[in-house]
Design a protein around this motif. Sequence first.
Motif, PDB file in Angstrom:
ATOM      1  N   GLN A 127      -4.185  -6.182   1.550  1.00 23.78           N
ATOM      2  CA  GLN A 127      -3.953  -4.847   1.012  1.00 23.78           C
ATOM      3  C   GLN A 127      -4.737  -3.786   1.762  1.00 23.78           C
ATOM      4  O   GLN A 127      -4.299  -2.634   1.850  1.00 23.78           O
ATOM      5  CB  GLN A 127      -4.330  -4.811  -0.479  1.00 23.78           C
ATOM      6  N   ASP A 128      -5.875  -4.147   2.287  1.00 23.32           N
ATOM      7  CA  ASP A 128      -6.672  -3.191   3.052  1.00 23.32           C
ATOM      8  C   ASP A 128      -6.064  -2.969   4.430  1.00 23.32           C
ATOM      9  O   ASP A 128      -5.510  -3.889   5.046  1.00 23.32           O
ATOM     10  CB  ASP A 128      -8.110  -3.692   3.199  1.00 23.32           C
ATOM     11  N   THR A 210       2.396 -10.139  -2.675  1.00 25.06           N
ATOM     12  CA  THR A 210       2.323  -8.893  -1.909  1.00 25.06           C
ATOM     13  C   THR A 210       3.307  -7.859  -2.447  1.00 25.06           C
ATOM     14  O   THR A 210       2.973  -6.670  -2.573  1.00 25.06           O
ATOM     15  CB  THR A 210       2.605  -9.167  -0.428  1.00 25.06           C
ATOM     16  N   LEU A 213       1.915  -6.490  -5.698  1.00 30.28           N
ATOM     17  CA  LEU A 213       0.780  -5.582  -5.537  1.00 30.28           C
ATOM     18  C   LEU A 213       1.212  -4.159  -5.201  1.00 30.28           C
ATOM     19  O   LEU A 213       0.445  -3.214  -5.437  1.00 30.28           O
ATOM     20  CB  LEU A 213      -0.158  -6.108  -4.443  1.00 30.28           C
ATOM     21  N   GLN A 214       2.407  -4.015  -4.648  1.00 22.56           N
ATOM     22  CA  GLN A 214       2.876  -2.674  -4.291  1.00 22.56           C
ATOM     23  C   GLN A 214       3.123  -1.812  -5.526  1.00 22.56           C
ATOM     24  O   GLN A 214       3.162  -0.579  -5.430  1.00 22.56           O
ATOM     25  CB  GLN A 214       4.158  -2.772  -3.459  1.00 22.56           C
ATOM     26  N   ARG A 218      -2.775   2.834  -6.835  1.00 24.18           N
ATOM     27  CA  ARG A 218      -4.085   2.831  -6.183  1.00 24.18           C
ATOM     28  C   ARG A 218      -5.099   3.637  -6.985  1.00 24.18           C
ATOM     29  O   ARG A 218      -6.309   3.446  -6.839  1.00 24.18           O
ATOM     30  CB  ARG A 218      -3.963   3.415  -4.777  1.00 24.18           C
ATOM     31  N   THR A 239      -6.043  -6.346 -11.052  1.00 18.32           N
ATOM     32  CA  THR A 239      -5.057  -7.052 -10.236  1.00 18.32           C
ATOM     33  C   THR A 239      -4.370  -8.173 -11.013  1.00 18.32           C
ATOM     34  O   THR A 239      -3.133  -8.214 -11.099  1.00 18.32           O
ATOM     35  CB  THR A 239      -5.729  -7.622  -8.976  1.00 18.32           C
TER      36      THR A 239
END
Length: 328
Positions: A127-128, A210, A213-214, A218, A239
């Motif tokens: 993610q970073d 993945t 996580l989108q 943020r 998370t």
Amino acid sequence: MTTTALKEPVRDTSPGAAREPRRRTGRIRRVSLPYLLLLPALLLELLVHLVPMAIGIVMSFKQLTQFYIRDWGTAPWNGFDNYKVSVDFDAPVGKALLQSFGITVGFTLLSVGLCWLIGTAAAVYMQDTFRGRGLLRALFLVPYALPVYAAVITWVFMFQHDNGLVNHVLHDQLHLTDKPSFWLIGDNSFYALLTVSVWKGWPFAFLIVTAGLQNIPRELYEAAALDGAGMWQQIRRITLPSLRPVNQVLILVLFLWTFNDFNTPYVLFGKAAPEAADLISVHIYQSSFVAWNFGTGSAMSVLLLLFLLVVTGGYLLLTSRGRRASDA
């Protein structure tokens, strides 16, 4: 004497009345069009999956051996005898099936757990933003993109006793073993099978996590960082709870794929899998196509189907209750 003139029914000749049947016809076409488009796929599903499944259920009630394989319809009716033999755990056939079932359950739990853990860790790490992230993502997906046979055959060469890469690294370079190990026979075959399964399956978990996580804003992580929450607290509090719906589906899919996996052990070990890696899919294959007892093999397949249906139904019931409890 009076006569009454017959009057014709009055017809509505307005433009709106003329358009009403056309609207109704168009509405029917719009409603039926999606079902018509799905009809070829449903017919193919019926042909490819449901029809062989029904034939397998019928075969499980017959005494179908190699003597009737030319015309299996003439095989004598056996009733529930094939099921009785399969679940008689004191007899050799039932005892071997129970042992294979236990090995499959342990293998599936370890494989699914490691795939989920590695895939989630890799997805969180990716993610970073850093240099080379795109290339690393592409490399992560290589095991999932490779054909199963090509990937597993490559692992067969790597697990060779004399000139395999695994023994070369572990024994010759790192000196972790006293002598080269046999990875495709004996007890080590379980670990070899588990290694290949995890290597092949964790990129799928990485891809699904993945994508999940989108959907996490943020701003939640920024607010948590301002409140003093560290990385592990953010993963635990933000998370994992946010990924719960994704993980529920992911774990179920991985469980079904791994429990039914036939290609990996078959290509890795051949027709005769070692006892330590005797998964139930290969065991049913051996009972059917090696021992030539298709009736017993079909009964084992039906029992496996019933087990997976019960596990899937129970899992969905538990997850739906947990979802409703969390929303309340």
